[in-house]
Scaffold this motif. Structure first.
Motif, PDB file in Angstrom:
ATOM      1  N   THR A   1      27.535  32.680  41.310  1.00 56.75           N
ATOM      2  CA  THR A   1      27.575  32.675  39.855  1.00 56.75           C
ATOM      3  C   THR A   1      29.022  32.729  39.393  1.00 56.75           C
ATOM      4  O   THR A   1      29.900  33.191  40.114  1.00 56.75           O
ATOM      5  CB  THR A   1      26.769  33.860  39.280  1.00 56.75           C
ATOM      6  OG1 THR A   1      26.699  33.724  37.880  1.00 56.75           O
ATOM      7  CG2 THR A   1      27.397  35.179  39.633  1.00 56.75           C
ATOM      8  N   LYS A   2      29.241  32.220  38.185  1.00 55.25           N
ATOM      9  CA  LYS A   2      30.583  32.268  37.598  1.00 55.25           C
ATOM     10  C   LYS A   2      30.701  33.537  36.772  1.00 55.25           C
ATOM     11  O   LYS A   2      29.827  33.852  35.962  1.00 55.25           O
ATOM     12  CB  LYS A   2      30.831  31.061  36.709  1.00 55.25           C
ATOM     13  CG  LYS A   2      30.938  29.772  37.481  1.00 55.25           C
ATOM     14  CD  LYS A   2      31.207  28.618  36.555  1.00 55.25           C
ATOM     15  CE  LYS A   2      31.252  27.328  37.349  1.00 55.25           C
ATOM     16  NZ  LYS A   2      31.442  26.172  36.487  1.00 55.25           N
ATOM     17  N   ILE A   3      31.790  34.251  36.986  1.00 56.48           N
ATOM     18  CA  ILE A   3      32.053  35.493  36.250  1.00 56.48           C
ATOM     19  C   ILE A   3      33.405  35.358  35.582  1.00 56.48           C
ATOM     20  O   ILE A   3      34.392  34.977  36.210  1.00 56.48           O
ATOM     21  CB  ILE A   3      32.044  36.704  37.202  1.00 56.48           C
ATOM     22  CG1 ILE A   3      30.682  36.838  37.855  1.00 56.48           C
ATOM     23  CG2 ILE A   3      32.410  37.971  36.455  1.00 56.48           C
ATOM     24  CD1 ILE A   3      30.619  37.906  38.901  1.00 56.48           C
ATOM     25  N   ARG A   4      33.428  35.678  34.316  1.00 59.23           N
ATOM     26  CA  ARG A   4      34.688  35.637  33.571  1.00 59.23           C
ATOM     27  C   ARG A   4      35.107  37.058  33.257  1.00 59.23           C
ATOM     28  O   ARG A   4      34.406  37.784  32.568  1.00 59.23           O
ATOM     29  CB  ARG A   4      34.526  34.834  32.300  1.00 59.23           C
ATOM     30  CG  ARG A   4      35.817  34.642  31.595  1.00 59.23           C
ATOM     31  CD  ARG A   4      35.636  33.756  30.392  1.00 59.23           C
ATOM     32  NE  ARG A   4      36.946  33.554  29.821  1.00 59.23           N
ATOM     33  CZ  ARG A   4      37.454  32.384  29.551  1.00 59.23           C
ATOM     34  NH1 ARG A   4      36.753  31.311  29.763  1.00 59.23           N
ATOM     35  NH2 ARG A   4      38.655  32.283  29.039  1.00 59.23           N
TER      36      ARG A   4
ATOM     37  N   PRO B   1      40.639  35.105  33.775  1.00 61.28           N
ATOM     38  CA  PRO B   1      40.265  34.231  34.900  1.00 61.28           C
ATOM     39  C   PRO B   1      38.753  34.115  35.068  1.00 61.28           C
ATOM     40  O   PRO B   1      37.998  35.023  34.739  1.00 61.28           O
ATOM     41  CB  PRO B   1      40.889  34.922  36.111  1.00 61.28           C
ATOM     42  CG  PRO B   1      40.962  36.349  35.722  1.00 61.28           C
ATOM     43  CD  PRO B   1      41.198  36.359  34.231  1.00 61.28           C
ATOM     44  N   GLU B   2      38.327  32.968  35.566  1.00 54.54           N
ATOM     45  CA  GLU B   2      36.917  32.741  35.867  1.00 54.54           C
ATOM     46  C   GLU B   2      36.797  32.581  37.375  1.00 54.54           C
ATOM     47  O   GLU B   2      37.486  31.758  37.971  1.00 54.54           O
ATOM     48  CB  GLU B   2      36.404  31.492  35.162  1.00 54.54           C
ATOM     49  CG  GLU B   2      34.928  31.286  35.331  1.00 54.54           C
ATOM     50  CD  GLU B   2      34.439  30.110  34.522  1.00 54.54           C
ATOM     51  OE1 GLU B   2      34.107  29.082  35.143  1.00 54.54           O
ATOM     52  OE2 GLU B   2      34.401  30.224  33.282  1.00 54.54           O
ATOM     53  N   VAL B   3      35.954  33.403  37.985  1.00 59.15           N
ATOM     54  CA  VAL B   3      35.777  33.345  39.429  1.00 59.15           C
ATOM     55  C   VAL B   3      34.324  33.026  39.752  1.00 59.15           C
ATOM     56  O   VAL B   3      33.422  33.337  38.982  1.00 59.15           O
ATOM     57  CB  VAL B   3      36.191  34.671  40.112  1.00 59.15           C
ATOM     58  CG1 VAL B   3      37.661  34.942  39.934  1.00 59.15           C
ATOM     59  CG2 VAL B   3      35.377  35.825  39.595  1.00 59.15           C
ATOM     60  N   THR B   4      34.119  32.387  40.900  1.00 64.41           N
ATOM     61  CA  THR B   4      32.770  32.129  41.395  1.00 64.41           C
ATOM     62  C   THR B   4      32.550  33.049  42.585  1.00 64.41           C
ATOM     63  O   THR B   4      33.335  33.042  43.539  1.00 64.41           O
ATOM     64  CB  THR B   4      32.610  30.669  41.827  1.00 64.41           C
ATOM     65  OG1 THR B   4      32.898  29.834  40.701  1.00 64.41           O
ATOM     66  CG2 THR B   4      31.209  30.395  42.307  1.00 64.41           C
TER      67      THR B   4
END
Length: 82
Positions: free
Chosen positions: A46-49, A53-56
């Motif tokens: 899932t993508k987390i912001r 920054p946005e991380v997967t």
């Protein structure tokens, strides 16, 4: 005459074992087990912001991290203070 007193070494082992499995501790352990099953059943990425920054990352890692942060905050707020 003095009343009979139980031998301290004979009763201390029984008391310590009986105190380990209280209803509250059993409930907490069951909830922790259910939370762990929930976390490890959710394995998709899932993508987390986080602010900018946005991380997967795998969802289980995000859930486990959030649970750990919540547990630390709960432990800190319920800690006895002098």
């Amino acid at each position: 005459m003095s009343p009979k007193t139980p031998d301290a070494s004979a009763t201390s082992g029984a008391k310590s074992r009986a105190g380990l499995m209280t209803p509250g501790r059993t409930t907490v352990m069951a909830l922790v087990l259910l939370a762990m099953v929930f976390v490890f059943e959710n394995t998709r990425s899932t993508k987390i912001r986080l602010l900018i920054p946005e991380v997967t990352t795998p969802l289980w890692m995000a859930l486990l991290g959030t649970g750990a942060i919540g547990a630390l905050c709960g432990a800190y707020s319920t800690r006895r203070r002098p």
